[in-house]
Design a protein around this motif. Sequence first.
Motif, PDB file in Angstrom:
ATOM      1  N   UNK A 260      32.933 104.880  14.500  1.00  0.00           N
ATOM      2  CA  UNK A 260      32.610 103.477  14.215  1.00  0.00           C
ATOM      3  C   UNK A 260      33.897 102.654  14.111  1.00  0.00           C
ATOM      4  N   UNK A 261      33.873 101.465  14.681  1.00  0.00           N
ATOM      5  CA  UNK A 261      35.010 100.554  14.626  1.00  0.00           C
ATOM      6  C   UNK A 261      35.036  99.847  13.276  1.00  0.00           C
ATOM      7  N   UNK A 262      36.027 100.142  12.460  1.00  0.00           N
ATOM      8  CA  UNK A 262      36.160  99.526  11.141  1.00  0.00           C
ATOM      9  C   UNK A 262      36.416  98.031  11.285  1.00  0.00           C
ATOM     10  N   UNK A 263      35.593  97.224  10.619  1.00  0.00           N
ATOM     11  CA  UNK A 263      35.762  95.777  10.698  1.00  0.00           C
ATOM     12  C   UNK A 263      35.171  95.145  11.937  1.00  0.00           C
ATOM     13  N   UNK A 264      34.549  95.963  12.793  1.00  0.00           N
ATOM     14  CA  UNK A 264      33.870  95.437  13.973  1.00  0.00           C
ATOM     15  C   UNK A 264      34.789  94.726  14.960  1.00  0.00           C
ATOM     16  N   UNK A 265      34.160  93.947  15.831  1.00  0.00           N
ATOM     17  CA  UNK A 265      34.914  93.244  16.866  1.00  0.00           C
ATOM     18  C   UNK A 265      35.833  92.183  16.262  1.00  0.00           C
ATOM     19  N   UNK A 266      35.542  91.768  15.021  1.00  0.00           N
ATOM     20  CA  UNK A 266      36.441  90.841  14.332  1.00  0.00           C
ATOM     21  C   UNK A 266      37.821  91.473  14.161  1.00  0.00           C
ATOM     22  N   UNK A 267      37.831  92.729  13.725  1.00  0.00           N
ATOM     23  CA  UNK A 267      39.088  93.449  13.563  1.00  0.00           C
ATOM     24  C   UNK A 267      39.766  93.657  14.911  1.00  0.00           C
ATOM     25  N   UNK A 268      38.972  93.977  15.928  1.00  0.00           N
ATOM     26  CA  UNK A 268      39.479  94.187  17.289  1.00  0.00           C
ATOM     27  C   UNK A 268      40.206  92.931  17.774  1.00  0.00           C
ATOM     28  N   UNK A 269      39.575  91.780  17.593  1.00  0.00           N
ATOM     29  CA  UNK A 269      40.162  90.518  18.043  1.00  0.00           C
ATOM     30  C   UNK A 269      41.360  90.117  17.181  1.00  0.00           C
ATOM     31  N   UNK A 270      41.309  90.461  15.890  1.00  0.00           N
ATOM     32  CA  UNK A 270      42.441  90.168  15.016  1.00  0.00           C
ATOM     33  C   UNK A 270      43.708  90.868  15.509  1.00  0.00           C
TER      34      UNK A 270
END
Length: 249
Positions: A123-133
């Motif tokens: 699972x991506x921690x923090x979702x796509x928000x974290x990815x974009x950050x």
Amino acid sequence: MKISPFQKDKSGRLWFVFQLLILCFITLTSSAQTGINVVSAEEFQLQLNTSSKPQLIDVRTPDEFKTSHLKNAVNYNFNAEQFKDQLAKLDKNAPVYIYCKGGGRSAAAVKQMEKLGFTQVTELKGGIMSWEQNDLPVETGNVKKGDTYLAADFNELLAAHQYLLVDFYAEWCLPCKKMEPALAKLKTQYQGDVAIERVDVDKAKDLAKTLKIEGLPAVAVYRDGVEIKRVTGYQSEKELVGLIELLKK
């Protein structure tokens, strides 16, 4: 030169120990690659790039998916009736990579997958928000909505209040909705003393990126425009009061 029986036996034991160590290493390596894992955006990208055929699942709504998503992701809407049927199409014994907006829906989806017998889920921690950050690449669709809440609006909010609590939320976020009644109650209770405001991150993407908001809900308290503390995840009324009281210390 003759080799004594003891030397032969010693050599055999060493070979056995060596084989045992190799077996343990293989077992540990295999175990590390299985199970349920929550990883950072950088680690998520690394695993995707090194996996031969990753099953990459985006569990947001179709509208969210159209706006932006990870390359090669498949959209299975967590809130749709057919979600479990869609999961059944996946290989339960092969690696699955999953993400949502901020981590709430993907975490709930992972729990379902565990019950269904999936053995390798990341699972991506923090979702796509974290990815974009982290400025990692996304695929953008035809739908692109501009921000309606800007950094200037937020700075104005900070300047207007000595004591301020801000709830960063989104309409699709279930924990955010669960917090609404407590926030409304406290807003009335502390009126004239501490301001309590909410910011929809879907209308303030640039601001959310600047503030490094990587999960929802996120609650921050500010004194004279300076952030005192920030917490991520659902907060009870008691916990919200605790944050407010920090402002007076």
